[in-house]
Design a protein around this motif. Structure first.
Motif, PDB file in Angstrom:
ATOM      1  N   PHE A  17      23.186 -14.593 -27.011  1.00  0.00           N
ATOM      2  CA  PHE A  17      23.289 -13.927 -25.439  1.00  0.00           C
ATOM      3  C   PHE A  17      23.741 -11.806 -25.452  1.00  0.00           C
ATOM      4  N   VAL A  18      23.912 -11.531 -26.191  1.00  0.00           N
ATOM      5  CA  VAL A  18      24.407  -9.937 -26.223  1.00  0.00           C
ATOM      6  C   VAL A  18      23.229  -9.186 -26.206  1.00  0.00           C
ATOM      7  N   GLY A  19      22.848  -9.388 -27.366  1.00  0.00           N
ATOM      8  CA  GLY A  19      21.535  -8.759 -28.038  1.00  0.00           C
ATOM      9  C   GLY A  19      20.319  -9.901 -27.388  1.00  0.00           C
ATOM     10  N   LEU A  20      19.819 -10.485 -26.506  1.00  0.00           N
ATOM     11  CA  LEU A  20      19.074 -11.229 -26.315  1.00  0.00           C
ATOM     12  C   LEU A  20      19.312 -10.553 -24.683  1.00  0.00           C
ATOM     13  N   SER A  21      20.601 -10.330 -24.144  1.00  0.00           N
ATOM     14  CA  SER A  21      20.556  -9.599 -22.452  1.00  0.00           C
ATOM     15  C   SER A  21      20.246  -8.148 -22.847  1.00  0.00           C
ATOM     16  N   ALA A  22      21.206  -7.261 -23.439  1.00  0.00           N
ATOM     17  CA  ALA A  22      20.647  -6.054 -24.154  1.00  0.00           C
ATOM     18  C   ALA A  22      18.867  -6.183 -23.905  1.00  0.00           C
ATOM     19  N   ALA A  23      18.250  -6.690 -24.402  1.00  0.00           N
ATOM     20  CA  ALA A  23      17.188  -6.252 -25.020  1.00  0.00           C
ATOM     21  C   ALA A  23      16.438  -6.511 -23.013  1.00  0.00           C
ATOM     22  N   TRP A  24      17.170  -7.720 -22.226  1.00  0.00           N
ATOM     23  CA  TRP A  24      15.587  -8.128 -21.579  1.00  0.00           C
ATOM     24  C   TRP A  24      16.489  -6.761 -20.325  1.00  0.00           C
ATOM     25  N   TYR A  25      17.710  -6.099 -19.521  1.00  0.00           N
ATOM     26  CA  TYR A  25      17.916  -4.706 -19.069  1.00  0.00           C
ATOM     27  C   TYR A  25      17.260  -3.731 -19.418  1.00  0.00           C
ATOM     28  N   LEU A  26      17.102  -3.404 -20.972  1.00  0.00           N
ATOM     29  CA  LEU A  26      16.549  -2.389 -21.578  1.00  0.00           C
ATOM     30  C   LEU A  26      14.547  -2.054 -21.050  1.00  0.00           C
ATOM     31  N   GLN A  27      14.173  -3.697 -21.274  1.00  0.00           N
ATOM     32  CA  GLN A  27      12.651  -4.202 -20.462  1.00  0.00           C
ATOM     33  C   GLN A  27      12.729  -3.250 -19.164  1.00  0.00           C
ATOM     34  N   GLU A  28      13.546  -3.699 -18.393  1.00  0.00           N
ATOM     35  CA  GLU A  28      14.097  -3.627 -17.227  1.00  0.00           C
ATOM     36  C   GLU A  28      13.340  -1.945 -17.053  1.00  0.00           C
ATOM     37  N   GLU A  29      13.966  -1.439 -18.286  1.00  0.00           N
ATOM     38  CA  GLU A  29      13.850   0.141 -17.401  1.00  0.00           C
ATOM     39  C   GLU A  29      12.774   0.379 -18.710  1.00  0.00           C
ATOM     40  N   GLY A  30      11.370  -0.070 -19.194  1.00  0.00           N
ATOM     41  CA  GLY A  30      10.722  -0.140 -19.183  1.00  0.00           C
ATOM     42  C   GLY A  30      10.174   0.998 -20.940  1.00  0.00           C
ATOM     43  N   VAL A  31      11.313   0.122 -21.516  1.00  0.00           N
ATOM     44  CA  VAL A  31      11.674   0.122 -23.326  1.00  0.00           C
ATOM     45  C   VAL A  31      11.272  -0.619 -23.658  1.00  0.00           C
ATOM     46  N   LYS A  32      10.619  -0.048 -25.278  1.00  0.00           N
ATOM     47  CA  LYS A  32       9.796  -1.941 -26.006  1.00  0.00           C
ATOM     48  C   LYS A  32      11.293  -2.157 -27.149  1.00  0.00           C
ATOM     49  N   VAL A  33      11.385  -2.985 -27.027  1.00  0.00           N
ATOM     50  CA  VAL A  33      12.511  -3.738 -27.610  1.00  0.00           C
ATOM     51  C   VAL A  33      12.243  -4.454 -29.053  1.00  0.00           C
ATOM     52  N   THR A  34      12.434  -4.338 -30.265  1.00  0.00           N
ATOM     53  CA  THR A  34      12.216  -5.754 -30.636  1.00  0.00           C
ATOM     54  C   THR A  34      14.172  -5.908 -31.816  1.00  0.00           C
ATOM     55  N   VAL A  35      13.977  -7.778 -31.570  1.00  0.00           N
ATOM     56  CA  VAL A  35      15.754  -7.663 -31.780  1.00  0.00           C
ATOM     57  C   VAL A  35      14.608  -8.728 -33.355  1.00  0.00           C
ATOM     58  N   VAL A  36      15.799  -8.558 -33.854  1.00  0.00           N
ATOM     59  CA  VAL A  36      16.473  -9.023 -35.612  1.00  0.00           C
ATOM     60  C   VAL A  36      17.486  -9.599 -35.453  1.00  0.00           C
ATOM     61  N   ASP A  37      17.664 -10.687 -36.025  1.00  0.00           N
ATOM     62  CA  ASP A  37      18.667 -11.838 -35.994  1.00  0.00           C
ATOM     63  C   ASP A  37      18.136 -12.584 -37.863  1.00  0.00           C
ATOM     64  N   ARG A  38      19.180 -12.826 -38.965  1.00  0.00           N
ATOM     65  CA  ARG A  38      19.975 -12.379 -40.198  1.00  0.00           C
ATOM     66  C   ARG A  38      18.629 -14.501 -40.338  1.00  0.00           C
TER      67      ARG A  38
END
Length: 425
Positions: A17-38
């Motif tokens: 929840f935290v990681g994907l929410s951070a990714a979504w809000y960063l995208q709102e600011e125009g930032v490219k995101v890469t999410v990794v998980d084991r």
């Protein structure tokens, strides 16, 4: 759109929840995101939880009743709160801090902070669903509880919850509720048994289906241009001075402008070298699903039994217990049996032997009950975790706070309580 000072690329470790929410809000600011998980999306505590979005119940887990319950309860494998006897310096440090923050004074201090958070967690969910619907990738909306139900075997048991609500009001919060008899509860949810003597109907609360919500949030992040990489076991984080490299096993690595560590109960493993010294202890919760003869339509909580129940469409999720032990320890069948023993008397028309989706997940707990959100000693390495039972309810808000800090926006005042570099147990 991004400003000149906004980073171009952020790598996020953890697809909960935290990681994907951070990714979504960063995208709102125009930032490219890469999410990794084991593992993959929602492979940790985000999958099997109760899915409650309940400001009225989002309270510090360290609270004074622990002293009246006594250490005997903590050592009982069938109790709602269980601590296995084992020599573990990290766990001992956490338990000392947990006891300290369970004193009335410390509990009230934490209550004031949760009252300050208020409904801002729900507001963040609304931002995600409303803004996403206008663009690519639709995120599932949350559901109103209408109302959220709690059940008790006696009026004395109910008084404990009403005392907590009184404290919420005294510390600046607000809770609206109605008192119900057992018969009134059964009129709403016929699957409740005659042993349920009283209840509380809490207004203005919500819930969601955790697996479905996480799937839709992940799909939205990808549709908006993000990358989600599974089977990426992070072994190290390196601050290069002007960038950060996230190193995985088998020689894999990703270099970006910033990194966010949202690794749940494993948060200490990679962040201690960046000054994060507050212990994050796994408070393991268990759940399973059943199919009652009459499917409930409201989330139901039994505080005395610590049993949380949520309708997930075609099945009914039963969750509970807090087990302080290593996050990697396998599922203990006795803990599932303890939930069944607590839940069976308050329901009827359920075949408890026909359980499915038995699950255990390590909630990331701090002794003071407050999350760790923000930059570490490295301005390029950020953390989001330590929410205890409330990583779902506060996940989007945490993502919003992280994104604001990374792009240089002013953060809400409540963020001051969540400093990852604070001193403590």
């Amino acid at each position: 759109m991004a400003s000149a000072a906004t980073p171009e690329h952020v790598v996020i470790v953890g697809a909960g929840f935290v990681g994907l929410s951070a990714a979504w809000y960063l995208q709102e600011e125009g930032v490219k995101v890469t999410v990794v998980d084991r593992g993959g999306v929602a492979s940790g505590a985000s999958w099997g939880n109760a899915g409650w979005l309940t400001p009225a119940l989002t309270l510090p887990i360290a609270e004074p009743s622990i002293f009246t319950s006594g250490p005997k309860m903590l050592l009982d494998p069938a109790s709602p709160l269980y601590v296995p006897l084992k020599a573990d310096a990290k766990l001992l440090r956490f338990l000392v801090g947990f006891a300290w923050h369970s004193t009335p004074k410390k509990w009230q201090e934490a209550m004031r902070i949760y009252s300050e958070i208020g409904t801002t967690g729900l507001d963040a969910f609304d931002e995600i669903s409303e803004n996403t619907n206008a663009g690519p990738g639709v995120v599932e909306k949350t559901k109103p509880a209408n109302p959220f139900l709690t059940g008790f075997k006696s009026l004395k048991d109910r008084d404990g919850l009403l005392h907590e609500f009184d404290m919420i009001r005294k510390t600046g919060g607000k809770v609206e509720f109605d008192l119900l008899t057992g018969d009134e509860l059964r009129a709403i949810e016929p699957t409740l048994s005659d042993e349920v003597a009283a209840g509380v109907a809490i207004k203005n609360q919500r819930f969601l289906n955790p697996p479905k919500y996480m799937e839709s949030l992940a799909e939205s992040v990808v549709a908006r241009g993000g990358d989600i990489v599974g089977s990426f076991n992070v072994t190290d984080i390196r601050d290069n001075g002007g960038s950060v490299t996230v190193i995985g096993s088998e020689g894999r690595s990703i270099t970006a402008d910033h990194a966010v560590m949202a690794t749940g109960a494993w948060l200490n493993d990679l962040t201690k070298k960046f000054g994060v010294n507050v212990v994050v202890q796994a408070g393991r919760g268990y759940s399973f699903t059943v199919q009652p003869e009459v499917m409930p339509t409201h989330p139901i909580y039994f505080p005395s039994q610590r049993v949380a129940c949520t309708p997930l469409g075609d099945r009914f999720r039963i969750a509970g217990t807090m087990e302080f032990r290593d996050a990697n320890h396998p599922l203990e069948p006795k803990r599932i049996e303890a939930i069944v023993a607590a839940a069976a008397p308050v329901y009827k028309g359920i075949n408890w032997e026909n359980r499915k989706e038995e699950w255990v997940g390590g909630r990331p707990c701090t002794a003071d009950g407050l999350p760790l959100v923000g930059a570490t000693k490295s301005p390029r390495v950020h953390v989001g975790g330590g929410h205890g039972m409330w990583g779902v309810a506060l996940g989007p808000l945490t993502g919003k706070l992280l994104a604001a800090g990374i792009v240089g926006k002013e953060k809400p005042a409540v963020a001051r309580h969540f400093n990852p570099l604070r001193k403590g147990f």
